[in-house]
Design a protein around this motif. Structure first.
Motif, PDB file in Angstrom:
ATOM      1  N   ALA A 469      19.708  -5.120   0.034  1.00  0.00           N
ATOM      2  CA  ALA A 469      18.426  -4.457  -0.199  1.00  0.00           C
ATOM      3  C   ALA A 469      18.324  -3.997  -1.650  1.00  0.00           C
ATOM      4  O   ALA A 469      17.287  -4.170  -2.300  1.00  0.00           O
ATOM      5  CB  ALA A 469      18.269  -3.266   0.755  1.00  0.00           C
ATOM      6  N   ARG A 470      19.389  -3.397  -2.173  1.00  0.00           N
ATOM      7  CA  ARG A 470      19.365  -2.951  -3.571  1.00  0.00           C
ATOM      8  C   ARG A 470      19.259  -4.131  -4.529  1.00  0.00           C
ATOM      9  O   ARG A 470      18.547  -4.075  -5.536  1.00  0.00           O
ATOM     10  CB  ARG A 470      20.616  -2.131  -3.882  1.00  0.00           C
ATOM     11  CG  ARG A 470      20.636  -0.746  -3.240  1.00  0.00           C
ATOM     12  CD  ARG A 470      21.754   0.090  -3.808  1.00  0.00           C
ATOM     13  NE  ARG A 470      23.065  -0.486  -3.572  1.00  0.00           N
ATOM     14  CZ  ARG A 470      23.813  -0.239  -2.494  1.00  0.00           C
ATOM     15  NH1 ARG A 470      23.357   0.589  -1.570  1.00  0.00           N
ATOM     16  NH2 ARG A 470      24.996  -0.786  -2.345  1.00  0.00           N
ATOM     17  N   MET A 471      19.976  -5.218  -4.224  1.00  0.00           N
ATOM     18  CA  MET A 471      19.968  -6.384  -5.110  1.00  0.00           C
ATOM     19  C   MET A 471      18.608  -7.077  -5.114  1.00  0.00           C
ATOM     20  O   MET A 471      18.176  -7.596  -6.148  1.00  0.00           O
ATOM     21  CB  MET A 471      21.057  -7.371  -4.678  1.00  0.00           C
ATOM     22  CG  MET A 471      22.473  -6.881  -4.928  1.00  0.00           C
ATOM     23  SD  MET A 471      23.728  -8.039  -4.307  1.00  0.00           S
ATOM     24  CE  MET A 471      23.348  -9.513  -5.259  1.00  0.00           C
ATOM     25  N   ASN A 472      17.926  -7.087  -3.968  1.00  0.00           N
ATOM     26  CA  ASN A 472      16.662  -7.800  -3.852  1.00  0.00           C
ATOM     27  C   ASN A 472      15.450  -6.878  -3.955  1.00  0.00           C
ATOM     28  O   ASN A 472      14.313  -7.328  -3.823  1.00  0.00           O
ATOM     29  CB  ASN A 472      16.606  -8.568  -2.523  1.00  0.00           C
ATOM     30  CG  ASN A 472      17.634  -9.690  -2.470  1.00  0.00           C
ATOM     31  OD1 ASN A 472      17.435 -10.757  -3.035  1.00  0.00           O
ATOM     32  ND2 ASN A 472      18.759  -9.446  -1.805  1.00  0.00           N
ATOM     33  N   GLY A 473      15.703  -5.576  -4.171  1.00  0.00           N
ATOM     34  CA  GLY A 473      14.611  -4.646  -4.408  1.00  0.00           C
ATOM     35  C   GLY A 473      13.756  -4.335  -3.209  1.00  0.00           C
ATOM     36  O   GLY A 473      12.541  -4.185  -3.348  1.00  0.00           O
ATOM     37  N   TYR A 474      14.342  -4.269  -2.019  1.00  0.00           N
ATOM     38  CA  TYR A 474      13.548  -3.885  -0.853  1.00  0.00           C
ATOM     39  C   TYR A 474      14.247  -2.736  -0.123  1.00  0.00           C
ATOM     40  O   TYR A 474      15.441  -2.529  -0.246  1.00  0.00           O
ATOM     41  CB  TYR A 474      13.318  -5.064   0.098  1.00  0.00           C
ATOM     42  CG  TYR A 474      14.566  -5.677   0.695  1.00  0.00           C
ATOM     43  CD1 TYR A 474      15.145  -5.150   1.841  1.00  0.00           C
ATOM     44  CD2 TYR A 474      15.157  -6.798   0.113  1.00  0.00           C
ATOM     45  CE1 TYR A 474      16.278  -5.709   2.399  1.00  0.00           C
ATOM     46  CE2 TYR A 474      16.292  -7.369   0.655  1.00  0.00           C
ATOM     47  CZ  TYR A 474      16.849  -6.825   1.801  1.00  0.00           C
ATOM     48  OH  TYR A 474      17.980  -7.379   2.348  1.00  0.00           O
ATOM     49  N   ASP A 475      13.457  -1.993   0.603  1.00  0.00           N
ATOM     50  CA  ASP A 475      13.962  -0.834   1.334  1.00  0.00           C
ATOM     51  C   ASP A 475      13.328  -0.848   2.719  1.00  0.00           C
ATOM     52  O   ASP A 475      12.218  -0.359   2.915  1.00  0.00           O
ATOM     53  CB  ASP A 475      13.616   0.452   0.581  1.00  0.00           C
ATOM     54  CG  ASP A 475      14.138   1.689   1.297  1.00  0.00           C
ATOM     55  OD1 ASP A 475      15.020   1.529   2.168  1.00  0.00           O
ATOM     56  OD2 ASP A 475      13.679   2.799   0.997  1.00  0.00           O
ATOM     57  N   ASN A 484       5.809  -3.482  13.239  1.00  0.00           N
ATOM     58  CA  ASN A 484       6.411  -2.411  12.447  1.00  0.00           C
ATOM     59  C   ASN A 484       6.766  -2.886  11.043  1.00  0.00           C
ATOM     60  O   ASN A 484       6.721  -2.108  10.082  1.00  0.00           O
ATOM     61  CB  ASN A 484       7.657  -1.873  13.147  1.00  0.00           C
ATOM     62  CG  ASN A 484       7.322  -1.118  14.413  1.00  0.00           C
ATOM     63  OD1 ASN A 484       6.216  -0.608  14.562  1.00  0.00           O
ATOM     64  ND2 ASN A 484       8.258  -1.054  15.343  1.00  0.00           N
ATOM     65  N   PHE A 485       7.128  -4.165  10.938  1.00  0.00           N
ATOM     66  CA  PHE A 485       7.447  -4.722   9.613  1.00  0.00           C
ATOM     67  C   PHE A 485       6.221  -4.657   8.702  1.00  0.00           C
ATOM     68  O   PHE A 485       6.318  -4.266   7.537  1.00  0.00           O
ATOM     69  CB  PHE A 485       7.919  -6.166   9.774  1.00  0.00           C
ATOM     70  CG  PHE A 485       8.166  -6.880   8.472  1.00  0.00           C
ATOM     71  CD1 PHE A 485       9.350  -6.696   7.778  1.00  0.00           C
ATOM     72  CD2 PHE A 485       7.204  -7.744   7.949  1.00  0.00           C
ATOM     73  CE1 PHE A 485       9.570  -7.352   6.578  1.00  0.00           C
ATOM     74  CE2 PHE A 485       7.421  -8.407   6.763  1.00  0.00           C
ATOM     75  CZ  PHE A 485       8.615  -8.207   6.074  1.00  0.00           C
ATOM     76  N   GLN A 486       5.070  -5.042   9.222  1.00  0.00           N
ATOM     77  CA  GLN A 486       3.848  -5.011   8.410  1.00  0.00           C
ATOM     78  C   GLN A 486       3.501  -3.591   7.971  1.00  0.00           C
ATOM     79  O   GLN A 486       3.039  -3.375   6.853  1.00  0.00           O
ATOM     80  CB  GLN A 486       2.672  -5.558   9.221  1.00  0.00           C
ATOM     81  CG  GLN A 486       2.786  -7.013   9.613  1.00  0.00           C
ATOM     82  CD  GLN A 486       1.586  -7.428  10.441  1.00  0.00           C
ATOM     83  OE1 GLN A 486       0.493  -7.601   9.922  1.00  0.00           O
ATOM     84  NE2 GLN A 486       1.797  -7.554  11.740  1.00  0.00           N
ATOM     85  N   GLU A 487       3.736  -2.623   8.861  1.00  0.00           N
ATOM     86  CA  GLU A 487       3.341  -1.253   8.588  1.00  0.00           C
ATOM     87  C   GLU A 487       4.402  -0.464   7.832  1.00  0.00           C
ATOM     88  O   GLU A 487       4.189   0.712   7.523  1.00  0.00           O
ATOM     89  CB  GLU A 487       3.006  -0.538   9.893  1.00  0.00           C
ATOM     90  CG  GLU A 487       1.829  -1.149  10.635  1.00  0.00           C
ATOM     91  CD  GLU A 487       1.512  -0.412  11.926  1.00  0.00           C
ATOM     92  OE1 GLU A 487       1.910   0.757  12.048  1.00  0.00           O
ATOM     93  OE2 GLU A 487       0.871  -1.011  12.814  1.00  0.00           O
ATOM     94  N   SER A 488       5.535  -1.080   7.545  1.00  0.00           N
ATOM     95  CA  SER A 488       6.596  -0.373   6.828  1.00  0.00           C
ATOM     96  C   SER A 488       6.126   0.000   5.426  1.00  0.00           C
ATOM     97  O   SER A 488       5.249  -0.642   4.839  1.00  0.00           O
ATOM     98  CB  SER A 488       7.852  -1.236   6.743  1.00  0.00           C
ATOM     99  OG  SER A 488       7.622  -2.392   5.963  1.00  0.00           O
TER     100      SER A 488
END
Length: 756
Positions: A469-475, A484-488
């Motif tokens: 997540a840190r390497m690819n810039g997502y949290d 839930n993925f869309q609303e994250s």
């Protein structure tokens, strides 16, 4: 006098007749040609942007910054050309240094001065009503550009919005509408209707564009979902491997136990071998020492002193033997077979074997009151195995220190149940596999062990997920549903960045069709835009006054409709003036070495040429050029030329001049920009530095210019009256001041500060 001498004298007279050396005149000619290019590009870009329906304060700020920078260069050249003459121009070094000094002084003055003059003379001096009307003027311009409204008699063609004449007209329209308050008043009742039509029209007009952008966002989110699913699959595969990992880890535990038990038995055999070797050494001597004890008893039973001395000698030899054999000291009775007998008791077999003697002795012991006492008899032993066992027993402490175990473990089951075995397993598993087991864990707690392994696997999976997540810039958490993925937060942030704040609602889903997109995005945005503009158009005028809540917004709107036409007119004049002066400058350079007549004639010629330039620049475009907006049947022509109108004769001529001339110059500037990319180079390489320079110093310069002390803050009541703060100063520390609503009352505007 020879002909060559006469020519040389003629050249000397020609040179002395000029106030600038030729190299400097050539420099200013070349510099003027170079300056003409960015000035023409600025003029063209300004009209293209201000004359489009998509102009914003942000992109107008960029083009304004470009224009102020170019104007600074132009005025620096103009001033330098006028001043660098005579003695200063004779020395190249002095001329160049003077040019640098003039540029360093003139460029900042022009760069900041343009904006300062507009702000101080036009913007800051404006009334609240003018600031509010500026909003509607801007809206009117945008409405006409978007074909929301039509003005009778105006031949503006929205389908030909890139026509130079239409762009020039649209650039001036906001200022023209603002200057004609009667025209704005006539539209007062239609403001809301125009606003609604404009916003709805813009929303419908750009729907496909916005929906196409949404579809790209939707595709991006769906691609992100696929990537996310792959990462989740890897994460779940790692989690599901916990059973296999725990089984494999338990095999390691069994291997540790098996190896430990094997090592334990080897250590035990090793100690037994060492004990046997020592027993071989001490068995015979100790057996002999027991004989020596008996000899001492027999030989010196009547002499206690000699008896004790004999016994001590035997004990010393015994102690040296143990020390030499690396055996801890123990009494010699330790190495003897002990037989115990309870006094007063005997058996039938013993009585028979001793022919009744044991029975007699037992009877005497009973009579003597010794019945029940334990009598020990030490019998010397010569068997090496006996000594081996005894020595091995003495080595148990060393054995435990070395192995961690006692010497009485008889089988692997006891070994498994030993606390030290569990401790060794915990240490080994933690060191090699990183599995944490509680201190109280035992070997038989297999389920607890597997739970620890599963915890370890999950920790590794979570750590791997966080690292990726840190390497690819997502949290984002794993195993979210599609909904839930869309609303994250991460996905919504991505959508908001790509859609823009104006076209974002919370949440935006990647499953909407065009109707849902219109209902959930476009409609709320129309409502939001409508409320935004209504807030300004129908706000109380006092809110636009100095200190009002909408003061800065009103000034910004006023600047957006006044600055473009003013800048366009000035830039147009400078471009034409430079173009017309260049041929004259070139002619002078061609005839530089020829003798000029009197200085008076040169000055008269310069004045005459200047008048010709002004005539060509202003008179010819008005008389011989035309625009569809300045024709006799045009509503705009009637508007600016009415006797009782809001424009003077000079202002009307200036407007007509710009409308006639600008459409000819604008395409030339655009052509130059396409070939040279001047505006792009400015934006890429100079914009940020100049913007930082402007933001850093303009406020300071504006404050110095005004010279006024800080304005006392005030508020405006609903009637527009100014209310100042009421300050009370006391000569008593920590005084309590109570304001009571009784006469005499505080008088408005009587004083802004009172002391008590």
């Amino acid at each position: 006098m020879t002909k060559s001498t006469e020519n040389s004298r003629h050249q000397v007279r020609a040179k002395t007749s000029h106030s600038q050396p030729k190299w400097l005149a050539v420099f200013f000619f070349i510099a003027s040609v170079i300056y003409l290019f960015p000035e023409a590009v600025f003029n063209a870009r300004l009209v293209a942007l201000a004359g489009s329906p998509n102009s914003t304060p942000e992109n107008m700020h960029l083009i304004e910054l470009f224009g102020r920078s170019v104007s600074g260069v132009g005025f620096s050249l103009l001033i330098a050309d006028a001043l660098l003459k005579g003695r200063i121009a004779k020395s190249r070094l002095k001329a160049l240094l003077s040019l640098v000094v003039i540029t360093l002084i003139v460029w900042p003055l022009v760069f900041f001065g343009q904006k300062l003059l507009v702000d101080k003379l036009l913007i800051d001096q404006s009334s609240p009503s003018q600031r509010q009307e500026a909003f509607f003027s801007s809206l009117l311009k945008s409405s006409l550009a978007s074909d929301v409204i039509n003005i009778e008699g105006l031949s503006y063609n929205v389908n030909d919005s890139e026509n130079p004449s239409d762009m020039t007209f649209l650039t001036m329209l906001g200022g023209l509408a603002y200057a004609n308050s009667d025209f704005l008043t006539s539209l007062e009742s239609q403001k809301t209707k125009i606003l609604d039509s404009y916003i709805t029209s813009k929303a419908n007009e750009n729907f496909e564009e916005h929906y196409l952008r949404y579809k790209k966002v939707r595709d991006s989110v769906q691609n992100s979902w696929k990537t996310y699913q792959k990462k989740v699959s890897s994460y779940n595969s790692l989690i599901s491997s916990s059973q296999q990992r725990s089984d494999k880890a338990w095999e390691s535990v069994e291997s540790i136990i098996a190896k430990g038990y094997h090592d334990y038995r080897n250590a035990e055999l090793n100690y037994l071998a060492r004990a046997e070797a020592r027993a071989q050494v001490i068995a015979q001597p100790i057996y002999d020492y027991w004989g020596d004890y008996s000899s001492c008893d027999k030989r010196y039973h009547n002499n206690a002193e000699r008896h004790n001395s004999c016994i001590r000698n035997v004990d010393k030899r015994y102690a040296r033997l143990l020390e030499k054999s690396s055996i801890s000291y123990v009494p010699m009775t330790y190495f003897a077979e002990v037989r115990e007998r309870e006094k007063g008791k005997t058996s039938i077999l013993e009585t028979a074997l001793t022919l009744g003697t044991s029975a007699l002795v037992a009877g005497l012991e009973v009579l003597a009151g010794e019945s029940g006492e334990i009598e020990k008899h030490y019998i010397r032993v010569k068997n090496v195995n006996f000594y081996t066992t005894k020595v091995f027993t003495l080595m148990t402490d060393d054995f435990k220190k070395e192995t961690g175990y006692e010497t009485d473990i008889s089988n692997v089951r006891e070994f498994r149940a030993h606390p030290y075995t569990a401790e060794k397993v915990r240490q080994d598993i933690k060191a090699k596999q990183g599995i944490e087991l509680p201190p109280s864990w035992r070997i038989d707690q297999i389920s607890s062990f597997k739970e620890a392994v599963q915890k370890k696997v999950r920790h590794e999976a979570d750590a791997s997920w966080q690292k990726n997540a840190r390497m690819n810039g997502y949290d984002i958490a794993p195993n979210l549903s599609w909904s839930n993925f869309q609303e994250s937060a991460m996905i919504q942030k991505k959508i908001r960045t790509q859609m823009g704040d104006n076209y974002y609602v919370k949440p935006v889903l990647a499953t909407w069709n065009n109707k849902e997109f219109y209902d959930y995005i476009i409609k709320p945005n129309v409502i939001r835009e409508r409320e935004y503009w209504l807030n300004y158009i129908h706000a109380s005028q006092v809110q636009f006054a100095d200190g009002g809540t909408l003061e800065q917004e009103g000034k910004k709107a006023l600047r957006s409709i006044l600055v473009p036409p003013i800048s366009m007119a000035i830039s147009l004049f400078l471009v034409l003036l430079t173009v017309l002066k260049l041929p004259f400058k070139f002619f002078v350079l061609l005839n530089y070495d020829k003798h000029m007549h009197s200085s008076l004639k040169r000055k008269a010629m310069s004045v005459l040429l200047s008048l010709c330039f002004i005539t060509v620049i202003f008179y010819l475009p008005i008389q011989f050029l035309s625009s569809k907006f300045t024709q006799q049947n045009s509503s705009l022509h009637q508007l600016i030329n009415t006797e009782n109108g809001h424009f003077s004769k000079a202002e009307a001529l200036a407007i007509q001049w710009v409308l006639n001339t600008q459409p000819i110059i604008q395409p030339i500037g655009m052509f130059i920009d396409r070939k040279t990319s001047i505006s792009t180079q400015f934006e890429d390489k100079l914009k940020d530095a100049l913007e930082d320079f402007d933001n850093r110093y303009y406020t300071l310069i504006a404050a110095k210019w005004s010279g006024n002390p800080p304005r006392i803050p005030y508020i405006l009541d609903e009637n527009g009256s100014i209310l100042y703060p009421f300050t009370i100063t006391t000569n008593v520390e920590n005084a309590s001041v109570r304001i009571m609503n009784i006469a005499p009352v505080y008088q408005k505007n009587a004083s802004d500060t009172r002391s008590i």
